[in-house]
Write a protein that holds these residues in place. Sequence first.
Motif, PDB file in Angstrom:
ATOM      1  N   SER A  62      -2.621   3.883  50.919  1.00 18.57           N
ATOM      2  CA  SER A  62      -3.089   3.286  49.667  1.00 18.57           C
ATOM      3  C   SER A  62      -2.253   3.746  48.474  1.00 18.57           C
ATOM      4  CB  SER A  62      -4.545   3.683  49.413  1.00 18.57           C
ATOM      5  OG  SER A  62      -4.621   5.078  49.122  1.00 18.57           O
ATOM      6  N   VAL A  63      -2.374   2.998  47.396  1.00 18.65           N
ATOM      7  CA  VAL A  63      -1.715   3.378  46.146  1.00 18.65           C
ATOM      8  C   VAL A  63      -2.212   4.754  45.709  1.00 18.65           C
ATOM      9  CG1 VAL A  63      -1.540   2.834  43.673  1.00 18.65           C
ATOM     10  CG2 VAL A  63      -1.272   1.012  45.379  1.00 18.65           C
ATOM     11  N   GLU A  64      -3.511   4.988  45.807  1.00 20.92           N
ATOM     12  CA  GLU A  64      -4.086   6.253  45.359  1.00 20.92           C
ATOM     13  C   GLU A  64      -3.515   7.438  46.127  1.00 20.92           C
ATOM     14  OE1 GLU A  64      -5.948   3.505  46.188  1.00 20.92           O
ATOM     15  OE2 GLU A  64      -6.292   2.912  44.109  1.00 20.92           O
ATOM     16  N   LEU A  65      -3.477   7.350  47.455  1.00 23.22           N
ATOM     17  CA  LEU A  65      -2.927   8.441  48.256  1.00 23.22           C
ATOM     18  C   LEU A  65      -1.432   8.600  47.977  1.00 23.22           C
ATOM     19  CD1 LEU A  65      -3.148  10.663  50.355  1.00 23.22           C
ATOM     20  CD2 LEU A  65      -2.752   8.914  52.116  1.00 23.22           C
ATOM     21  N   SER A  66      -0.732   7.498  47.845  1.00 26.34           N
ATOM     22  CA  SER A  66       0.703   7.547  47.581  1.00 26.34           C
ATOM     23  C   SER A  66       0.987   8.226  46.242  1.00 26.34           C
ATOM     24  CB  SER A  66       1.295   6.136  47.606  1.00 26.34           C
ATOM     25  OG  SER A  66       1.066   5.549  48.869  1.00 26.34           O
ATOM     26  N   ARG A  67       0.159   7.946  45.246  1.00 21.22           N
ATOM     27  CA  ARG A  67       0.312   8.611  43.951  1.00 21.22           C
ATOM     28  C   ARG A  67       0.014  10.102  44.062  1.00 21.22           C
ATOM     29  NH1 ARG A  67      -2.473   4.444  39.625  1.00 21.22           N
ATOM     30  NH2 ARG A  67      -0.840   2.854  39.699  1.00 21.22           N
ATOM     31  N   THR A  68      -0.992  10.452  44.837  1.00 20.87           N
ATOM     32  CA  THR A  68      -1.334  11.866  45.042  1.00 20.87           C
ATOM     33  C   THR A  68      -0.161  12.610  45.666  1.00 20.87           C
ATOM     34  OG1 THR A  68      -3.681  11.378  45.264  1.00 20.87           O
ATOM     35  CG2 THR A  68      -2.911  13.450  46.216  1.00 20.87           C
ATOM     36  N   MET A  69       0.453  12.013  46.664  1.00 15.34           N
ATOM     37  CA  MET A  69       1.597  12.652  47.329  1.00 15.34           C
ATOM     38  C   MET A  69       2.808  12.696  46.396  1.00 15.34           C
ATOM     39  SD  MET A  69       0.179  13.575  50.054  1.00 15.34           S
ATOM     40  CE  MET A  69       1.603  14.223  50.907  1.00 15.34           C
ATOM     41  N   ALA A  70       3.035  11.641  45.634  1.00 14.57           N
ATOM     42  CA  ALA A  70       4.155  11.615  44.688  1.00 14.57           C
ATOM     43  C   ALA A  70       3.971  12.669  43.600  1.00 14.57           C
ATOM     44  CB  ALA A  70       4.292  10.228  44.072  1.00 14.57           C
ATOM     45  N   ALA A  71       2.725  12.883  43.188  1.00 12.04           N
ATOM     46  CA  ALA A  71       2.446  13.880  42.149  1.00 12.04           C
ATOM     47  C   ALA A  71       2.854  15.277  42.589  1.00 12.04           C
ATOM     48  CB  ALA A  71       0.968  13.847  41.764  1.00 12.04           C
ATOM     49  N   LYS A  72       2.883  15.533  43.881  1.00 11.03           N
ATOM     50  CA  LYS A  72       3.317  16.846  44.378  1.00 11.03           C
ATOM     51  C   LYS A  72       4.798  17.076  44.095  1.00 11.03           C
ATOM     52  CE  LYS A  72      -0.200  16.986  47.962  1.00 11.03           C
ATOM     53  NZ  LYS A  72      -0.937  18.210  47.839  1.00 11.03           N
ATOM     54  N   LYS A  73       5.566  16.021  43.991  1.00 11.93           N
ATOM     55  CA  LYS A  73       6.986  16.131  43.625  1.00 11.93           C
ATOM     56  C   LYS A  73       7.153  16.165  42.104  1.00 11.93           C
ATOM     57  CE  LYS A  73       8.420  15.627  47.901  1.00 11.93           C
ATOM     58  NZ  LYS A  73       9.056  16.692  48.630  1.00 11.93           N
ATOM     59  N   TRP A  74       6.259  15.520  41.392  1.00 15.88           N
ATOM     60  CA  TRP A  74       6.340  15.393  39.939  1.00 15.88           C
ATOM     61  C   TRP A  74       5.815  16.636  39.213  1.00 15.88           C
ATOM     62  CZ3 TRP A  74       8.682  12.789  36.296  1.00 15.88           C
ATOM     63  CH2 TRP A  74       8.151  12.739  35.013  1.00 15.88           C
ATOM     64  N   ASP A  75       4.653  17.113  39.619  1.00 20.29           N
ATOM     65  CA  ASP A  75       3.971  18.204  38.911  1.00 20.29           C
ATOM     66  C   ASP A  75       4.590  19.563  39.197  1.00 20.29           C
ATOM     67  OD1 ASP A  75       2.101  16.398  37.886  1.00 20.29           O
ATOM     68  OD2 ASP A  75       0.710  16.702  39.554  1.00 20.29           O
ATOM     69  N   ASP A  76       4.433  20.469  38.226  1.00 21.72           N
ATOM     70  CA  ASP A  76       4.813  21.866  38.427  1.00 21.72           C
ATOM     71  C   ASP A  76       3.747  22.536  39.280  1.00 21.72           C
ATOM     72  OD1 ASP A  76       7.038  21.602  36.793  1.00 21.72           O
ATOM     73  OD2 ASP A  76       6.041  22.418  35.025  1.00 21.72           O
ATOM     74  N   GLU A  77       4.181  23.267  40.273  1.00 20.98           N
ATOM     75  CA  GLU A  77       3.259  24.096  41.050  1.00 20.98           C
ATOM     76  C   GLU A  77       3.933  25.449  41.193  1.00 20.98           C
ATOM     77  OE1 GLU A  77       1.472  22.277  44.450  1.00 20.98           O
ATOM     78  OE2 GLU A  77       0.881  20.505  43.306  1.00 20.98           O
ATOM     79  N   ARG A  78       4.212  25.871  42.386  1.00 20.59           N
ATOM     80  CA  ARG A  78       4.905  27.154  42.568  1.00 20.59           C
ATOM     81  C   ARG A  78       6.307  27.081  41.968  1.00 20.59           C
ATOM     82  NH1 ARG A  78       5.541  30.596  48.139  1.00 20.59           N
ATOM     83  NH2 ARG A  78       6.540  32.381  47.164  1.00 20.59           N
TER      84      ARG A  78
END
Length: 103
Positions: free
Chosen positions: A26-42
């Motif tokens: 889905s678009v929602e899951l795809s955005r969630t996974m893409a956000a892992k590349k976009w957002d700052d984490e470790r």
Amino acid sequence: ASQTCPLPLPVKTSAEYAYVRDRGRSVELSRTMAAKKWDDERYPGECSDPEHVLLYGEQAPLTALTEQAPLPGESYADETDRFGLLARRLWQPLLDHETPVVV
């Protein structure tokens, strides 16, 4: 009249989105996974790249990309935002010709 503006198309983020959508998600899951590349984490995500900070500000959420509506004449399948349709248009031909390698 043509419109000139930066494309909402960060490389890693858009590639992840297109990859997950290509797998039928889905678009929602795809955005969630893409956000892992976009957002700052470790480690810093693409949102911290200087060019993206200049365009979208410090710590911009993925919605800075996904809230952009397509321009006239832009479309791709069932994508409704500019980020999604541009990601699919860029990466789908590569994904269509990808061959899994077993090692």
